[in-house]
Motif scaffolding. Structure first.
Motif, PDB file in Angstrom:
ATOM      1  N   ASP A 104      70.583  68.218  39.221  1.00 28.56           N
ATOM      2  CA  ASP A 104      69.289  67.728  38.736  1.00 28.56           C
ATOM      3  C   ASP A 104      69.402  66.772  37.560  1.00 28.56           C
ATOM      4  O   ASP A 104      68.510  65.961  37.337  1.00 28.56           O
ATOM      5  CB  ASP A 104      68.408  68.927  38.341  1.00 28.56           C
ATOM      6  N   GLY A 133      73.592  68.886  34.981  1.00 27.67           N
ATOM      7  CA  GLY A 133      72.678  70.014  34.802  1.00 27.67           C
ATOM      8  C   GLY A 133      72.043  70.455  36.109  1.00 27.67           C
ATOM      9  O   GLY A 133      71.793  69.639  36.993  1.00 27.67           O
ATOM     10  N   LYS A 134      71.805  71.756  36.215  1.00 28.61           N
ATOM     11  CA  LYS A 134      71.118  72.312  37.401  1.00 28.61           C
ATOM     12  C   LYS A 134      69.968  73.203  36.910  1.00 28.61           C
ATOM     13  O   LYS A 134      70.155  74.051  36.024  1.00 28.61           O
ATOM     14  CB  LYS A 134      72.121  73.116  38.239  1.00 28.61           C
ATOM     15  N   GLU A 135      68.829  72.995  37.524  1.00 27.19           N
ATOM     16  CA  GLU A 135      67.597  73.695  37.118  1.00 27.19           C
ATOM     17  C   GLU A 135      67.680  75.221  37.270  1.00 27.19           C
ATOM     18  O   GLU A 135      68.215  75.726  38.260  1.00 27.19           O
ATOM     19  CB  GLU A 135      66.444  73.150  37.974  1.00 27.19           C
ATOM     20  N   LEU A 167      62.548  69.296  32.332  1.00 24.10           N
ATOM     21  CA  LEU A 167      62.928  70.679  32.654  1.00 24.10           C
ATOM     22  C   LEU A 167      62.814  71.635  31.468  1.00 24.10           C
ATOM     23  O   LEU A 167      62.984  72.847  31.636  1.00 24.10           O
ATOM     24  CB  LEU A 167      64.355  70.715  33.198  1.00 24.10           C
ATOM     25  N   ARG A 172      65.137  74.843  30.846  1.00 23.35           N
ATOM     26  CA  ARG A 172      65.394  75.509  32.128  1.00 23.35           C
ATOM     27  C   ARG A 172      66.487  74.836  32.946  1.00 23.35           C
ATOM     28  O   ARG A 172      66.243  74.382  34.052  1.00 23.35           O
ATOM     29  CB  ARG A 172      64.118  75.536  32.959  1.00 23.35           C
ATOM     30  N   PHE A 173      67.673  74.707  32.380  1.00 19.41           N
ATOM     31  CA  PHE A 173      68.791  74.191  33.169  1.00 19.41           C
ATOM     32  C   PHE A 173      70.095  74.674  32.556  1.00 19.41           C
ATOM     33  O   PHE A 173      70.171  74.972  31.372  1.00 19.41           O
ATOM     34  CB  PHE A 173      68.763  72.649  33.236  1.00 19.41           C
ATOM     35  N   ARG A 174      71.108  74.787  33.434  1.00 25.33           N
ATOM     36  CA  ARG A 174      72.437  75.138  32.962  1.00 25.33           C
ATOM     37  C   ARG A 174      73.338  73.920  33.111  1.00 25.33           C
ATOM     38  O   ARG A 174      73.035  72.974  33.842  1.00 25.33           O
ATOM     39  CB  ARG A 174      72.986  76.353  33.724  1.00 25.33           C
TER      40      ARG A 174
END
Ligand code: B12
Ligand code: SF4
Ligand code: SF4
Length: 240
Positions: free
Chosen positions: A24, A55-57, A146, A149-151
């Motif tokens: 994302d 990054g991923k949500e 986001l 809210r992402f890693r």
């Protein structure tokens, strides 16, 4: 078309990461000023001038389940996201290697020094330099869309790429995370974050047997960015 080769390669990599790997967020940082702080041998870090931050949500639907403590659903999601990111970083590294450049994937969530709670490098610092977000009151990297809210995961490379520009602090008058933190760890000023109070609360959650890791998710849920669960539900209801 852009004639700058670094910019062309940047777009190529970005497309691969967002469209093929399903990530994302994408950004590139010049790490020459910070790489001496990495917990890697200097001969290794000296080879890499750039870092790709990915990054991923974290899904709103999973965070929805969190009220006053982390849940097993969130714990599973947390682990899935880490393995998704690690796999994406590996795939990207192989893709870069196949094009003749070096690439080193750095684990999404591996602690190398438990005493000082440190990893090989700070994904937040790299994400910040790569323009993914600003360091919020909640001590997390916050993206305009986001929220927190992402890693994150990082791939180091020697591929000369266009780099991104850091974003300015954007929390403004918002204090949502501060209002809900069960440890009182989040303060008015971003720099005053109380790491010890936060860690004590995460330890309490783990010792209560709620989840098998030091996780929480309450300040992540509060920092949802520009996409609210209520808006998505309302939109869904309007569909024929
Ligand atoms: C150990 C760890 C923890 C420890 C805390 C360690 C600590 N004191 O920071 C514990 C277990 C308590 C923890 C808690 C949480 N964590 Co954690 N954690 C990590 C981990 C594995 C290592 C962090 C680390 O090395 N910290 C040491 C310090 C030095 O690094 P830092 O705080 O990141 O760095 C800041 C400054 O030191 C400075 N800095 C760093 N390097 C340099 C270099 C130079 C030259 C300069 C000037 C400055 C500078 O800039 C950084 C950002 O401003 C990272 C993954 C990673 N490799 O980054 C995830 C990570 C930070 N955690 C994350 C998350 C989400 C959480 C939790 C919400 C738990 C959860 N999943 O439910 C909570 C949130 C607590 C909070 N509000 O901050 C995410 C953050 C995502 C985001 N959007 O920001 C990360 C990045 C994991 C990931 N792969 O996405 N975590
Ligand atoms: S992770 Fe939990 S305890 Fe730590 S700052 Fe966020 S809400 Fe507070
Ligand atoms: S919830 Fe608001 S104050 Fe907290 S980090 Fe996110 S934007 Fe900043």
């Amino acid at each position: 078309m852009d004639k700058d080769p670094n910019s062309f390669d940047y777009e190529l990599l970005k497309k691969f990461c967002l469209e093929e790997l399903g990530l994302d967020l994408f950004g590139v940082a010049d790490i020459r000023e910070i790489r001496q702080t990495f917990a890697l041998s200097s001969s290794v870090t000296g080879r890499y001038d750039y870092a790709i931050s990915l990054g991923k949500e974290v899904l709103l639907s999973v965070l929805d389940d969190i009220q006053e403590a982390p849940t097993s659903l969130y714990f599973h999601h947390y682990r899935q996201l880490n393995s998704y990111l690690d796999r994406a970083a590996l795939q990207l590294s192989s893709w870069i290697n196949a094009r003749g450049y070096l690439a080193l994937p750095v684990a999404a969530s591996q602690v190398t020094d438990w005493k000082n709670q440190k990893a090989h490098l700070s994904h937040k610092k790299i994400g910040q330099l790569a323009g993914l977000g600003w360091l919020g009151r909640n001590n997390l990297l916050v993206n305009p869309v986001l929220g927190a809210r992402f890693r994150l995961v990082t791939v180091l490379t020697n591929w000369p790429l266009k780099t991104d520009t850091p974003l300015p602090f954007g929390c403004g008058d918002c204090h949502r995370c501060q209002a809900v933190c069960p440890a009182g760890a989040i303060k008015d000023n971003q720099g005053d974050f109380d790491h010890l109070a936060c860690f004590a609360k995460l330890k309490e959650f783990r010792d209560r047997g709620l989840v098998g890791q030091y996780i929480c998710g309450i300040c992540v849920k509060a920092c949802y960015g520009s996409r609210r669960l209520e808006d998505i539900i309302a939109k869904g209801k309007n569909k024929p």
